[in-house]
Design a protein around this motif. Structure first.
Motif, PDB file in Angstrom:
ATOM      1  N   PHE A 155       0.880  -1.160   0.000  1.00 36.99           N
ATOM      2  CA  PHE A 155       0.000   0.000   0.000  1.00 36.99           C
ATOM      3  C   PHE A 155       0.926   1.219   0.000  1.00 36.99           C
ATOM      4  N   SER A 156       1.021   1.889  -1.151  1.00 35.45           N
ATOM      5  CA  SER A 156       2.087   2.883  -1.298  1.00 35.45           C
ATOM      6  C   SER A 156       1.652   4.297  -0.937  1.00 35.45           C
ATOM      7  N   PHE A 157       1.284   4.432   0.298  1.00 34.55           N
ATOM      8  CA  PHE A 157       0.893   5.723   0.870  1.00 34.55           C
ATOM      9  C   PHE A 157       1.464   5.770   2.285  1.00 34.55           C
ATOM     10  N   PRO A 158       1.577   6.965   2.877  1.00 33.94           N
ATOM     11  CA  PRO A 158       2.151   7.011   4.229  1.00 33.94           C
ATOM     12  C   PRO A 158       1.253   6.358   5.275  1.00 33.94           C
ATOM     13  N   VAL A 159       1.802   5.351   5.938  1.00 36.08           N
ATOM     14  CA  VAL A 159       1.039   4.600   6.923  1.00 36.08           C
ATOM     15  C   VAL A 159       1.842   4.533   8.215  1.00 36.08           C
ATOM     16  N   TRP A 196      -3.594  10.721   2.303  1.00 33.87           N
ATOM     17  CA  TRP A 196      -3.438  10.222   0.940  1.00 33.87           C
ATOM     18  C   TRP A 196      -2.422  11.087   0.212  1.00 33.87           C
ATOM     19  N   THR A 197      -1.759  10.509  -0.795  1.00 36.11           N
ATOM     20  CA  THR A 197      -0.872  11.282  -1.674  1.00 36.11           C
ATOM     21  C   THR A 197      -1.277  10.946  -3.114  1.00 36.11           C
ATOM     22  N   LYS A 198      -0.496  11.416  -4.062  1.00 33.63           N
ATOM     23  CA  LYS A 198      -0.676  11.115  -5.483  1.00 33.63           C
ATOM     24  C   LYS A 198      -2.103  11.390  -5.966  1.00 33.63           C
ATOM     25  N   ASP A 199      -2.678  12.459  -5.408  1.00 28.67           N
ATOM     26  CA  ASP A 199      -3.961  12.931  -5.886  1.00 28.67           C
ATOM     27  C   ASP A 199      -5.153  12.047  -5.537  1.00 28.67           C
ATOM     28  N   LEU A 259       2.829  -3.319   3.621  1.00 29.47           N
ATOM     29  CA  LEU A 259       4.133  -2.710   3.368  1.00 29.47           C
ATOM     30  C   LEU A 259       4.055  -1.607   2.328  1.00 29.47           C
ATOM     31  N   ASN A 260       5.055  -0.785   2.342  1.00 28.51           N
ATOM     32  CA  ASN A 260       5.194   0.282   1.358  1.00 28.51           C
ATOM     33  C   ASN A 260       5.919  -0.292   0.129  1.00 28.51           C
ATOM     34  N   ASP A 261       5.729   0.339  -1.041  1.00 27.81           N
ATOM     35  CA  ASP A 261       6.396  -0.183  -2.258  1.00 27.81           C
ATOM     36  C   ASP A 261       7.924  -0.116  -2.165  1.00 27.81           C
ATOM     37  N   THR A 262       8.450   0.888  -1.443  1.00 25.58           N
ATOM     38  CA  THR A 262       9.912   0.980  -1.300  1.00 25.58           C
ATOM     39  C   THR A 262      10.429  -0.248  -0.543  1.00 25.58           C
ATOM     40  N   VAL A 263       9.654  -0.673   0.461  1.00 25.38           N
ATOM     41  CA  VAL A 263      10.051  -1.830   1.272  1.00 25.38           C
ATOM     42  C   VAL A 263      10.020  -3.092   0.411  1.00 25.38           C
ATOM     43  N   THR A 320       5.382   7.241 -10.428  1.00 26.74           N
ATOM     44  CA  THR A 320       4.335   8.250 -10.267  1.00 26.74           C
ATOM     45  C   THR A 320       4.679   9.127  -9.060  1.00 26.74           C
ATOM     46  N   GLY A 321       5.088   8.459  -7.975  1.00 25.65           N
ATOM     47  CA  GLY A 321       5.566   9.170  -6.783  1.00 25.65           C
ATOM     48  C   GLY A 321       7.030   8.847  -6.573  1.00 25.65           C
ATOM     49  N   THR A 322       7.613   9.405  -5.520  1.00 28.85           N
ATOM     50  CA  THR A 322       8.990   9.022  -5.192  1.00 28.85           C
ATOM     51  C   THR A 322       9.145   8.881  -3.682  1.00 28.85           C
ATOM     52  N   ASN A 323       9.999   7.930  -3.291  1.00 33.76           N
ATOM     53  CA  ASN A 323      10.189   7.655  -1.865  1.00 33.76           C
ATOM     54  C   ASN A 323      11.350   6.673  -1.735  1.00 33.76           C
ATOM     55  N   ILE A 370      11.127   6.308   4.713  1.00 33.27           N
ATOM     56  CA  ILE A 370      11.436   7.734   4.943  1.00 33.27           C
ATOM     57  C   ILE A 370      10.257   8.641   4.582  1.00 33.27           C
ATOM     58  N   GLU A 371       9.493   8.275   3.562  1.00 30.94           N
ATOM     59  CA  GLU A 371       8.476   9.166   2.965  1.00 30.94           C
ATOM     60  C   GLU A 371       9.157  10.469   2.547  1.00 30.94           C
ATOM     61  N   TRP A 372      10.210  10.328   1.709  1.00 27.89           N
ATOM     62  CA  TRP A 372      11.005  11.511   1.374  1.00 27.89           C
ATOM     63  C   TRP A 372      10.301  12.480   0.438  1.00 27.89           C
ATOM     64  N   MET A 411       2.502  20.443   0.514  1.00 26.80           N
ATOM     65  CA  MET A 411       2.944  19.100   0.924  1.00 26.80           C
ATOM     66  C   MET A 411       3.620  18.395  -0.243  1.00 26.80           C
ATOM     67  N   GLN A 412       4.360  17.346   0.067  1.00 24.65           N
ATOM     68  CA  GLN A 412       5.029  16.511  -0.938  1.00 24.65           C
ATOM     69  C   GLN A 412       5.846  17.354  -1.920  1.00 24.65           C
ATOM     70  N   LEU A 413       6.594  18.334  -1.403  1.00 21.65           N
ATOM     71  CA  LEU A 413       7.280  19.260  -2.314  1.00 21.65           C
ATOM     72  C   LEU A 413       8.431  18.599  -3.076  1.00 21.65           C
ATOM     73  N   LEU A 414       9.151  17.687  -2.420  1.00 20.04           N
ATOM     74  CA  LEU A 414      10.210  16.998  -3.179  1.00 20.04           C
ATOM     75  C   LEU A 414       9.563  16.149  -4.286  1.00 20.04           C
ATOM     76  N   GLU A 415       8.479  15.461  -3.914  1.00 21.10           N
ATOM     77  CA  GLU A 415       7.783  14.641  -4.915  1.00 21.10           C
ATOM     78  C   GLU A 415       7.340  15.503  -6.103  1.00 21.10           C
ATOM     79  N   LYS A 416       6.915  16.731  -5.794  1.00 17.04           N
ATOM     80  CA  LYS A 416       6.406  17.600  -6.861  1.00 17.04           C
ATOM     81  C   LYS A 416       7.516  18.149  -7.754  1.00 17.04           C
ATOM     82  N   MET A 453      14.325   2.298  -3.433  1.00 19.33           N
ATOM     83  CA  MET A 453      13.911   3.634  -3.891  1.00 19.33           C
ATOM     84  C   MET A 453      12.885   3.485  -5.011  1.00 19.33           C
ATOM     85  N   ILE A 454      11.869   4.342  -4.982  1.00 19.74           N
ATOM     86  CA  ILE A 454      10.885   4.360  -6.072  1.00 19.74           C
ATOM     87  C   ILE A 454      10.987   5.705  -6.783  1.00 19.74           C
ATOM     88  N   LEU A 455      11.104   5.627  -8.109  1.00 18.34           N
ATOM     89  CA  LEU A 455      11.039   6.821  -8.950  1.00 18.34           C
ATOM     90  C   LEU A 455       9.999   6.534 -10.023  1.00 18.34           C
TER      91      LEU A 455
HETATM   92  C1  GLC Z   1       4.177   8.558  -2.445  1.00 13.77           C
HETATM   93  C2  GLC Z   1       3.717   7.779  -1.221  1.00 13.77           C
HETATM   94  C3  GLC Z   1       4.786   6.799  -0.770  1.00 13.77           C
HETATM   95  C4  GLC Z   1       5.214   5.918  -1.933  1.00 13.77           C
HETATM   96  C5  GLC Z   1       5.657   6.781  -3.112  1.00 13.77           C
HETATM   97  C6  GLC Z   1       6.063   5.944  -4.324  1.00 13.77           C
HETATM   98  O1  GLC Z   1       5.225   9.378  -2.102  1.00 13.77           O
HETATM   99  O2  GLC Z   1       3.401   8.680  -0.181  1.00 13.77           O
HETATM  100  O3  GLC Z   1       4.304   6.001   0.294  1.00 13.77           O
HETATM  101  O4  GLC Z   1       6.253   5.069  -1.523  1.00 13.77           O
HETATM  102  O5  GLC Z   1       4.607   7.650  -3.481  1.00 13.77           O
HETATM  103  O6  GLC Z   1       5.002   5.181  -4.799  1.00 13.77           O
END
Ligand code: GLC
Length: 454
Positions: free
Chosen positions: A146-150, A163-166, A199-203, A224-227, A254-256, A280-285, A220-222
């Motif tokens: 589940f790739s959101f901050p938990v 929630w992130t990613k819109d 788990l998170n997708d990075t994990v 739709t989102g990044t973390n 990290i939820e970077w 929010m999510q300024l690095l992601e943006k 690391m995920i690069l």
């Molecule tokens: C967003 C989510 C994060 C996820 C990342 C990559 O930043 O908050 O949990 O790992 O996207 O999918």
């Protein structure tokens, strides 16, 4: 050869403008070092439970030893798709994907009540079980990526922070994601399924590479989102609510994407303003696939307004509408090495933009390059901070497992990261290897489920 005054003026002002873009988007070595330093100090604050843009989430997940075995259902909810997989762990670092189903997440699923989204997930799982001929008496564990901050409370319990990613689900904080899924499964009489790990997708990406590669210590995920996530010493995690951690290295998410100590340009601010989560999510943006195309779009909109592009068709305004330019276009344009920049022309045609002359297409390609290079330099700064956190003297080798369409499909993103890491670290950069690890969020879910039930 004579040259028209208007052409001459166009070329001069065009050169000045591209220099301007280069300046505002450039991140030089000093700035990268600054980002690295800030990031490291925010990581420490986050681990201590002090206020920080970095959540530093304890995941209750540990690294595999490669001998985990069994069949699991992996569920991957990331952003654009829901994937359901039947995965067989064969031990000795081998994973077999038995079956996979991909379902599109429509915008309607990302709005309204969470129960609606989870009802849709359970329905899709039911279809998948039928297709795989899994009988209702066959007990099977689910690993849920589940790739959101938990905020995790255990390996199979976690509350959504936001929630992130819109995604714009109406109830927010405090939803127990596993409870929601179990509830939706029960409603469909899927009593043989149990969510064993969240788990998170990075994990997932980290453990997938770690299943066969022992030097892997970051994911690391690069896309739709990044973390990113990495392995932390439990003694460094001193947040008040975290107690009784085992001695084993703990994976920290990290939820970077939410790191906010970055210098933003006017174009980044415009994107942030249009987003559903301002500030929010300024690095992601500034980095991820979901927003990179948007930064290019607003920059091209400005170029059009200043008549640097569509000079012959000033009424053409294809970039006014959000979402008209995506990261895939960016990759195609940057990969275009034809002398007349055919790909640029073809992307513009797809978007429904007016025809361009070669000089305009060059400007577009340069603009894309400037923006994606900045993103890669931001990533190099924060990734090296993560490595410093684990190993300040670079005593060992570090493998970073990477997944995501931006990293995979962009022609220069990985090269830009490596180049910037070399600037930052000199020869020590040789100790870091970035390994594309496809489908970590699928395989990894099975691995974490196996560890937690083993
Ligand atoms: C967003 C989510 C994060 C996820 C990342 C990559 O930043 O908050 O949990 O790992 O996207 O999918």
């Amino acid at each position: 050869m004579s040259i028209k005054v208007s052409d001459f003026l166009y070329r001069v002002s065009n050169t000045y403008f591209i220099q301007y873009l280069q300046e505002i988007f450039d991140i030089d070595l000093d700035e990268m070092r600054e980002i690295q330093k800030d990031f490291l100090s925010q990581m420490k604050r986050g681990l201590q439970g002090k206020e920080s843009p970095l959540k530093m989430l304890v995941t209750y997940a540990h690294m595999p030893d490669g001998n985990e075995r069994g069949s699991f259902i992996a569920l991957d909810l990331g952003g654009t798709n829901l994937r359901i997989l039947l995965v067989e762990l064969q031990g000795a670092g081998k994973v077999r994907m038995v079956k996979e189903k991909r379902v599109t997440i429509h915008k309607r699923h990302t709005r309204g009540k969470a129960a609606k989204l989870f009802g849709f997930i359970a329905r899709s799982i039911e279809d998948f079980m039928r297709e795989c001929r899994i009988k209702p008496y066959m007990k099977i564990n689910i690993g849920f990526t589940f790739s959101f901050p938990v905020k995790q409370l255990a390996i199979n319990r976690g509350k959504l922070m936001h929630w992130t990613k819109d995604f714009a689900i109406t109830e927010e904080e405090g939803l127990d994601v596993v409870e929601l899924l179990n509830c939706a499964l029960t409603k469909r009489n899927l009593h043989n399924l149990k969510v064993a790990a969240l788990l998170n997708d990075t994990v997932g990406t980290l453990v997938t590479r770690g299943y066969s590669e022992h030097d892997c210590d970051a994911g690391m995920i690069l896309g739709t989102g990044t973390n990113a996530c990495y392995i932390e010493k439990p003694s460094n995690i001193t947040k008040a609510h975290i107690k009784g951690l085992k001695k084993k290295g703990m994976i920290v998410n990290i939820e970077w994407g939410n790191f906010d100590k970055l210098r933003l340009t006017e174009y980044d601010r415009a994107i942030d303003k249009e987003s559903g989560n301002i500030g929010m999510q300024l690095l992601e943006k500034t980095v991820s696939g979901k927003y990179l195309g948007e930064i290019v779009r607003v920059t091209l909109k400005d170029l059009a307004r200043r008549k640097f592009i569509f000079s012959l068709y000033p009424q053409s305004r294809p970039f006014d509408k959000p979402g008209t330019f995506n990261a895939e276009y960016l990759s195609r344009i940057e990969a275009d090495s034809s002398s007349d920049l055919k790909q640029v022309a073809s992307v513009f045609k797809e978007i429904g933009a007016a025809p361009t002359v070669l000089a305009e297409r060059r400007l577009v390609k340069n603009t894309c390059g400037i923006i994606s290079r900045r993103a890669a330099r931001i990533i190099a700064s924060v990734l090296t901070a993560v490595i410093f956190k684990m190993d300040p003297y670079f005593l060992k080798r570090h493998v970073v497992a990477v997944d995501g369409s931006l990293y995979e499909k962009h022609p220069f993103f990985s090269a830009h990261i490596l180049e910037a890491m070399r600037e930052l670290l000199g020869k020590r950069a040789d100790k870091i290897t970035l390994e594309l690890t496809k489908d970590g969020s699928g395989k990894g879910a099975a691995i974490v489920a196996a560890i937690s039930t083993g």
